[in-house]
Scaffold this motif. Structure first.
Motif, mmCIF file in Angstrom:
data_model
loop_
_atom_site.group_PDB
_atom_site.id
_atom_site.type_symbol
_atom_site.label_atom_id
_atom_site.label_comp_id
_atom_site.label_asym_id
_atom_site.label_seq_id
_atom_site.Cartn_x
_atom_site.Cartn_y
_atom_site.Cartn_z
ATOM 1 N N ASP A 183 21.096 -20.024 16.433
ATOM 2 C CA ASP A 183 22.469 -20.041 16.085
ATOM 3 C C ASP A 183 22.708 -19.948 14.522
ATOM 4 N N GLU A 184 21.866 -19.707 13.914
ATOM 5 C CA GLU A 184 21.575 -19.388 12.352
ATOM 6 C C GLU A 184 21.396 -17.805 11.980
ATOM 7 N N ILE A 185 21.075 -16.813 12.899
ATOM 8 C CA ILE A 185 21.128 -15.651 12.566
ATOM 9 C C ILE A 185 21.778 -14.646 13.475
ATOM 10 N N GLN A 186 21.839 -13.531 13.252
ATOM 11 C CA GLN A 186 22.768 -12.680 14.152
ATOM 12 C C GLN A 186 21.838 -11.918 15.081
ATOM 13 N N LEU A 187 20.628 -12.267 15.401
ATOM 14 C CA LEU A 187 19.694 -11.304 16.002
ATOM 15 C C LEU A 187 20.351 -11.126 17.518
ATOM 16 N N GLY A 188 20.765 -9.944 17.790
ATOM 17 C CA GLY A 188 20.979 -9.278 19.313
ATOM 18 C C GLY A 188 22.340 -9.558 19.549
ATOM 19 N N ARG A 189 23.222 -10.237 18.560
ATOM 20 C CA ARG A 189 24.634 -10.613 18.915
ATOM 21 C C ARG A 189 25.507 -9.738 17.972
ATOM 22 N N LYS A 190 25.423 -9.889 16.616
ATOM 23 C CA LYS A 190 26.464 -9.139 15.674
ATOM 24 C C LYS A 190 25.529 -8.274 15.134
ATOM 25 N N GLU A 191 24.157 -8.191 15.156
ATOM 26 C CA GLU A 191 23.404 -7.271 14.631
ATOM 27 C C GLU A 191 22.133 -7.322 15.636
ATOM 28 N N SER A 192 21.768 -5.583 15.496
ATOM 29 C CA SER A 192 20.587 -5.489 16.746
ATOM 30 C C SER A 192 19.310 -5.752 16.242
ATOM 31 N N THR A 224 17.936 -6.224 12.214
ATOM 32 C CA THR A 224 17.440 -7.715 11.906
ATOM 33 C C THR A 224 16.222 -7.128 11.323
ATOM 34 N N ALA A 225 15.088 -6.416 12.253
ATOM 35 C CA ALA A 225 13.823 -6.575 11.699
ATOM 36 C C ALA A 225 13.633 -5.720 10.406
ATOM 37 N N LYS A 226 14.589 -4.681 10.194
ATOM 38 C CA LYS A 226 14.395 -4.121 8.902
ATOM 39 C C LYS A 226 14.816 -5.101 7.675
ATOM 40 N N VAL A 227 15.751 -5.830 7.824
ATOM 41 C CA VAL A 227 16.290 -6.856 6.752
ATOM 42 C C VAL A 227 15.084 -7.706 6.628
ATOM 43 N N LEU A 228 14.845 -8.577 7.710
ATOM 44 C CA LEU A 228 13.645 -9.520 7.256
ATOM 45 C C LEU A 228 12.477 -8.827 6.852
ATOM 46 N N GLY A 229 11.917 -7.766 7.257
ATOM 47 C CA GLY A 229 10.994 -6.997 6.819
ATOM 48 C C GLY A 229 10.759 -6.719 5.353
ATOM 49 N N SER A 230 12.184 -6.779 4.997
ATOM 50 C CA SER A 230 12.258 -6.266 3.439
ATOM 51 C C SER A 230 12.043 -7.687 2.456
ATOM 52 N N MET A 231 12.065 -8.811 3.292
ATOM 53 C CA MET A 231 12.183 -10.110 2.439
ATOM 54 C C MET A 231 10.982 -10.850 2.684
ATOM 55 N N PHE A 232 10.259 -10.852 3.902
ATOM 56 C CA PHE A 232 9.205 -11.699 4.342
ATOM 57 C C PHE A 232 7.831 -11.036 4.723
ATOM 58 N N ASP A 233 6.967 -11.643 4.546
ATOM 59 C CA ASP A 233 5.401 -10.834 4.619
ATOM 60 C C ASP A 233 5.081 -11.237 6.119
ATOM 61 N N GLY A 234 5.784 -11.689 6.740
ATOM 62 C CA GLY A 234 5.588 -12.055 8.113
ATOM 63 C C GLY A 234 6.600 -12.532 9.093
ATOM 64 N N ILE A 235 6.653 -12.515 10.418
ATOM 65 C CA ILE A 235 7.558 -12.892 11.074
ATOM 66 C C ILE A 235 7.005 -13.659 12.482
ATOM 67 N N ARG A 273 7.917 -3.068 15.457
ATOM 68 C CA ARG A 273 8.044 -1.558 15.470
ATOM 69 C C ARG A 273 8.954 -1.538 14.036
ATOM 70 N N TYR A 274 9.958 -2.180 13.741
ATOM 71 C CA TYR A 274 10.877 -1.788 12.777
ATOM 72 C C TYR A 274 10.814 -2.789 11.460
ATOM 73 N N SER A 275 10.000 -3.936 11.480
ATOM 74 C CA SER A 275 10.017 -4.697 10.293
ATOM 75 C C SER A 275 8.953 -4.238 9.063
ATOM 76 N N GLY A 276 7.891 -3.566 9.783
ATOM 77 C CA GLY A 276 6.867 -3.093 8.785
ATOM 78 C C GLY A 276 5.997 -4.263 8.248
ATOM 79 N N VAL A 277 6.022 -5.251 8.861
ATOM 80 C CA VAL A 277 5.264 -6.617 8.562
ATOM 81 C C VAL A 277 4.752 -7.144 9.916
ATOM 82 N N PRO A 278 3.591 -7.997 9.885
ATOM 83 C CA PRO A 278 3.134 -8.530 11.010
ATOM 84 C C PRO A 278 4.075 -9.537 11.847
ATOM 85 N N VAL A 279 4.096 -9.253 13.229
ATOM 86 C CA VAL A 279 4.837 -10.206 14.112
ATOM 87 C C VAL A 279 4.174 -11.053 14.981
ATOM 88 N N TRP A 280 4.388 -12.303 15.063
ATOM 89 C CA TRP A 280 3.366 -13.055 16.121
ATOM 90 C C TRP A 280 4.170 -13.601 16.976
#
Length: 326
Positions: A78-87, A91-102, A117-124
């Motif tokens: 309930d704290e982010i827009q993932l899949g609701r207000k933002e695809s 979201t991946a592109k935004v988070l990937g520009s700020m974080f080193d992993g997700i 695919r879109y963040s450019g950082v490791p996803v677990w």
């Protein structure tokens, strides 16, 4: 630029790579026990996305990240827009520009893949409806601790064979060459495409899918999970009636024919009425125990909670494996 090493599903990795993660987990556990600092990833930042609630996964990622020296940010459903207000891709592109992993724990495997695919950082993958790969490194790490080696082991999963844990256990065992039997009623056996994947990635394991309880014979380890996965909508009475013969109890354990068979469970477990949900189930259906009886749970509890603790060390290994080049 080197491609980020995500951990989305087991079939993305070879037997040698999975064994490397298991052995790395054991080394990190030793460092933790000896209180030797290991802030190898100091200064990095990771985001934890949780669409599904969690105890072990959230705790493990948080402490593992902090132990490695990283800054950890929790992002609840309930704290982010993932899949609701933002695809998911945006979201991946935004988070990937700020974080080193997700880390992502949610419903759709497709969303985990899109984040990677879109963040450019490791996803677990902390869990999706299809796979639970971080659980598997902890589970096979635990088996190696108990038996000293995975060679020649026979493990049997009993219960709902269509859930993410059963899928991951089947495929991971096949990759590692560990003999595995999935024992479930015909309506709840793994989907054919999952069985096909296991066979395609098999490294010498004997794979059996059956509804016969007697197939536990000779098993070194019995494994079970809850009978209703998070977010699943079914007639629970029908599910109970279908799975009650597959409950891990003293009678079923005796069918292994071995005095030293161990029992594992990824938790939470419905083995008594000491939870709100457990009490509701008892009041509605008259059952104080579901997938595992309390006597068996208590007898094997030290191992089950060892398995739970190992989520920390294995997740630490997975994140380090992905980020060590940074």
């Amino acid at each position: 630029m080197k491609t980020p090493i995500s951990f989305l599903k087991e079939i993305d990795f070879s037997k040698e790579e999975l064994m490397e993660l298991i052995d790395l987990s054991l080394r990190f556990k030793e460092l933790k026990k000896k209180r030797i600092p290991h802030k190898y990833l100091e200064g990095l930042n990771i985001a934890l996305i949780f669409e599904k609630t969690s105890t072990r996964t959230r705790s493990a990622f948080t402490v593992a990240g902090q132990d490695l020296g990283m800054n950890v940010t929790y992002l609840g459903a309930d704290e982010i827009q993932l899949g609701r207000k933002e695809s998911v891709a945006d979201t991946a592109k935004v988070l990937g520009s700020m974080f080193d992993g997700i880390e992502y724990r949610g419903f759709k495997q497709e969303d985990a893949e899109t984040l990677a695919r879109y963040s450019g950082v490791p996803v677990w993958n902390g869990l999706t409806d299809t796979w639970h790969p971080t659980q598997m490194i902890a589970d096979f790490m635990t088996l190696k601790e108990i038996f000293g080696s995975l060679d020649g082991l026979h493990i049997a999963y009993v219960g709902d064979g269509r859930n993410n844990v059963a899928h991951s256990l089947l495929v991971t065992a096949a990759i590692l060459g560990v003999n595995i039997t999935i024992i479930a009623p015909a309506l709840l056996q793994p989907e054919e495409d999952i069985v096909t994947l296991a066979k395609e990635h098999d490294n010498g394991a004997v794979i059996e899918i059956t509804d016969r309880i007697e197939a536990v014979k000779g098993a070194d380890m019995l494994y079970t999970d809850v009978w209703l996965s998070m977010g699943e909508t079914v007639d629970f009475k029908e599910r109970i009636d279908l799975l009650l013969p597959y409950q891990i109890n003293a009678e079923l354990l005796a069918k292994t024919g071995k005095a030293d068979t161990v029992v594992m469970h990824c938790l939470p477990a419905f083995h008594d009425c000491k939870t709100e949900i457990g009490l509701n189930i008892y009041e509605k259906y008259g059952l104080a125990e579901l997938e595992i009886t309390d006597d068996i749970f208590q007898k094997h509890s030290s191992l089950i909670f060892q398995e739970a603790e190992n989520r920390l060390h294995s997740i630490k290994a997975i994140m380090y494996y992905s980020l060590k080049e940074l």
